[in-house]
Design an enzyme around this catalytic site. Structure first.
Site, PDB file in Angstrom:
ATOM      1  N   SER A 136      29.650  33.719  36.484  1.00 46.78           N
ATOM      2  CA  SER A 136      28.285  34.267  35.762  1.00 46.78           C
ATOM      3  C   SER A 136      27.080  34.892  37.020  1.00 46.78           C
ATOM      4  O   SER A 136      25.554  34.356  36.916  1.00 46.78           O
ATOM      5  CB  SER A 136      28.199  33.829  35.398  1.00 46.78           C
ATOM      6  OG  SER A 136      29.218  33.354  33.959  1.00 46.78           O
ATOM      7  N   GLU A 145      34.640  30.354  43.152  1.00 41.26           N
ATOM      8  CA  GLU A 145      34.995  30.681  41.645  1.00 41.26           C
ATOM      9  C   GLU A 145      35.180  29.546  40.634  1.00 41.26           C
ATOM     10  O   GLU A 145      36.493  29.513  40.499  1.00 41.26           O
ATOM     11  CB  GLU A 145      35.937  32.271  40.642  1.00 41.26           C
ATOM     12  CG  GLU A 145      35.487  33.193  42.241  1.00 41.26           C
ATOM     13  CD  GLU A 145      35.667  34.417  41.280  1.00 41.26           C
ATOM     14  OE1 GLU A 145      34.973  35.123  41.230  1.00 41.26           O
ATOM     15  OE2 GLU A 145      36.588  34.282  40.327  1.00 41.26           O
ATOM     16  N   GLY A 194      32.574  34.976  33.165  1.00 41.96           N
ATOM     17  CA  GLY A 194      32.121  34.912  32.600  1.00 41.96           C
ATOM     18  C   GLY A 194      31.761  34.334  31.450  1.00 41.96           C
ATOM     19  O   GLY A 194      31.531  34.365  30.040  1.00 41.96           O
ATOM     20  N   LYS A 201      38.240  43.674  37.007  1.00 42.26           N
ATOM     21  CA  LYS A 201      39.199  43.350  35.904  1.00 42.26           C
ATOM     22  C   LYS A 201      40.032  44.712  35.008  1.00 42.26           C
ATOM     23  O   LYS A 201      39.974  45.579  35.872  1.00 42.26           O
ATOM     24  CB  LYS A 201      38.669  42.496  35.643  1.00 42.26           C
ATOM     25  CG  LYS A 201      37.756  41.690  35.953  1.00 42.26           C
ATOM     26  CD  LYS A 201      37.319  39.672  35.557  1.00 42.26           C
ATOM     27  CE  LYS A 201      36.862  39.436  36.143  1.00 42.26           C
ATOM     28  NZ  LYS A 201      36.508  37.279  36.286  1.00 42.26           N
ATOM     29  N   ASN A 213      34.461  42.783  41.218  1.00 44.67           N
ATOM     30  CA  ASN A 213      36.002  42.485  40.011  1.00 44.67           C
ATOM     31  C   ASN A 213      35.358  43.283  38.831  1.00 44.67           C
ATOM     32  O   ASN A 213      35.285  42.390  38.059  1.00 44.67           O
ATOM     33  CB  ASN A 213      36.469  41.518  40.477  1.00 44.67           C
ATOM     34  CG  ASN A 213      37.588  41.049  39.308  1.00 44.67           C
ATOM     35  OD1 ASN A 213      38.613  41.949  39.849  1.00 44.67           O
ATOM     36  ND2 ASN A 213      37.721  39.725  39.450  1.00 44.67           N
ATOM     37  N   HIS A 261      42.859  34.839  42.209  1.00 50.29           N
ATOM     38  CA  HIS A 261      41.849  34.905  40.853  1.00 50.29           C
ATOM     39  C   HIS A 261      41.924  33.908  39.775  1.00 50.29           C
ATOM     40  O   HIS A 261      43.840  33.871  39.657  1.00 50.29           O
ATOM     41  CB  HIS A 261      41.569  36.539  40.400  1.00 50.29           C
ATOM     42  CG  HIS A 261      40.592  36.273  39.527  1.00 50.29           C
ATOM     43  ND1 HIS A 261      40.230  35.642  38.855  1.00 50.29           N
ATOM     44  CD2 HIS A 261      39.419  36.716  40.195  1.00 50.29           C
ATOM     45  CE1 HIS A 261      39.075  35.725  37.864  1.00 50.29           C
ATOM     46  NE2 HIS A 261      38.038  36.229  38.546  1.00 50.29           N
ATOM     47  N   GLU A 299      42.213  34.068  37.057  1.00 50.25           N
ATOM     48  CA  GLU A 299      43.002  34.626  35.973  1.00 50.25           C
ATOM     49  C   GLU A 299      44.564  35.281  36.114  1.00 50.25           C
ATOM     50  O   GLU A 299      45.391  34.711  35.491  1.00 50.25           O
ATOM     51  CB  GLU A 299      42.170  35.907  35.811  1.00 50.25           C
ATOM     52  CG  GLU A 299      41.360  35.485  35.141  1.00 50.25           C
ATOM     53  CD  GLU A 299      40.146  36.817  35.115  1.00 50.25           C
ATOM     54  OE1 GLU A 299      40.360  37.679  35.456  1.00 50.25           O
ATOM     55  OE2 GLU A 299      39.024  36.182  35.424  1.00 50.25           O
TER      56      GLU A 299
HETATM   57  P1  13P Z   1      32.425  36.900  35.810  1.00 46.86           P
HETATM   58  O1  13P Z   1      30.358  37.568  37.065  1.00 46.86           O
HETATM   59  O2  13P Z   1      32.119  37.640  34.491  1.00 46.86           O
HETATM   60  O3  13P Z   1      31.508  35.829  35.372  1.00 46.86           O
HETATM   61  O4  13P Z   1      32.885  37.140  36.513  1.00 46.86           O
HETATM   62  C1  13P Z   1      33.259  36.371  37.541  1.00 46.86           C
HETATM   63  C2  13P Z   1      35.177  36.941  38.508  1.00 46.86           C
HETATM   64  O5  13P Z   1      36.094  36.067  37.673  1.00 46.86           O
HETATM   65  C3  13P Z   1      34.584  37.434  39.174  1.00 46.86           C
HETATM   66  O6  13P Z   1      35.911  37.718  40.195  1.00 46.86           O
END
Ligand code: 13P
Length: 250
Positions: A213, A167, A173, A11, A9, A95, A97
């Site tokens: 992560s 997640e 992150g 982002k 992903n 997601h 976010e």
């Molecule tokens: P990270 O791998 O940067 O922690 O992000 C995970 C994520 O949100 C994947 O959709």
């Protein structure tokens, strides 16, 4: 038999030239795997340009979100059929976010999931608890409720196209990944919920990815868990070297 799905992903990262370069590097280092599936989810702006690079390769193309309406006066939104039109096979919905920054609630996530299924896209539905929810001992209740609400009125037959991604928000992150044991426990709880909703055959066939992560140094342990069927990777999917190591988990 659940084929692990390793998904990047991206982002809000990567221009066209950066995204193309990353895809070229991934293709060069991928090798010939038949026991795992690989997916990249670039920003909308890169989808059409990456399509020809990925066609007839083992890397599938996906989007990071979708709107649930078919077309119309929805400024800034992208319809499910538009994603099919640019060669997407998958789309992420729900997601954290999108939920936290853009206000998607469970009902919206459910509408997006139905809209994706209707055009033949495979939705990856994300669920996960916050740190305060985990500290209060509510993680499992929150996550299984998100699963039930997100899958409202999704049939057993449709579940063949659905992927779930666990997640935990506090692991995204932050470098602070869930332990393999904690992740496995939540994945088992999600599968138990699928068993209640759809019975054992569906529960055993739906892939449940872990995200938060995921890195080269923890992917092997996570993927060794019986109910973890892949990874949804943010930061570590932005560099070919680290994403290839994740793809090549042992
Ligand atoms: P990270 O791998 O940067 O922690 O992000 C995970 C994520 O949100 C994947 O959709």
């Amino acid at each position: 038999m659940r084929i692990p799905l390793l998904a990047g992903n991206w982002k809000m990262h990567k221009t066209l030239s950066e995204g193309s370069a990353l895809v070229e590097e991934l293709l060069a280092g991928l090798g010939n795997h038949t026991d795992r599936e690989v997916l990249v989810c670039p920003p909308y702006t890169a989808l059409a340009a990456l399509r020809p690079l990925l066609e007839n390769t083992p890397i599938a193309l996906g989007a990071q979100d979708v709107y649930f309406e078919k077309q119309g006066a929805f400024t800034g939104a992208i319809a499910p059929a538009m994603l099919v039109d640019v060669g997407c096979r998958y789309v992420i919905v729900g997601h954290s976010e999108r939920r936290e920054v853009f206000g998607d609630d469970d009902a919206t996530v459910n509408r997006k999931l139905h809209a994706a299924l209707e055009v033949g896209l495979r939705p990856i539905m994300c669920v996960g608890e916050s740190k305060p929810q985990r500290d209060a001992g509510q993680a499992e209740a929150i996550v299984t409720a998100q699963v039930r609400a997100g899958l409202h009125q999704v049939s057993a037959a449709q579940m063949a196209d659905v992927v779930i991604a666990y997640e935990p928000i506090w692991a995204i992150g932050t470098g602070d990944t869930a332990t393999a044991a904690d992740a496995q426990a939540m994945h088992a709880a999600i599968r138990a919920t699928l068993n209640e909703l759809y019975g054992q055959d569906v529960a055993e066939s739906v892939r449940i990815q872990y995200g938060g992560s995921v890195k080269p140094d923890n992917v092997d342990e996570l993927m060794a868990q019986p109910d973890i069927d892949g990874a949804l990777v943010g930061g570590a999917s932005l560099k070919a070297e680290s994403f290839l190591r994740i793809i090549h988990f042992q």
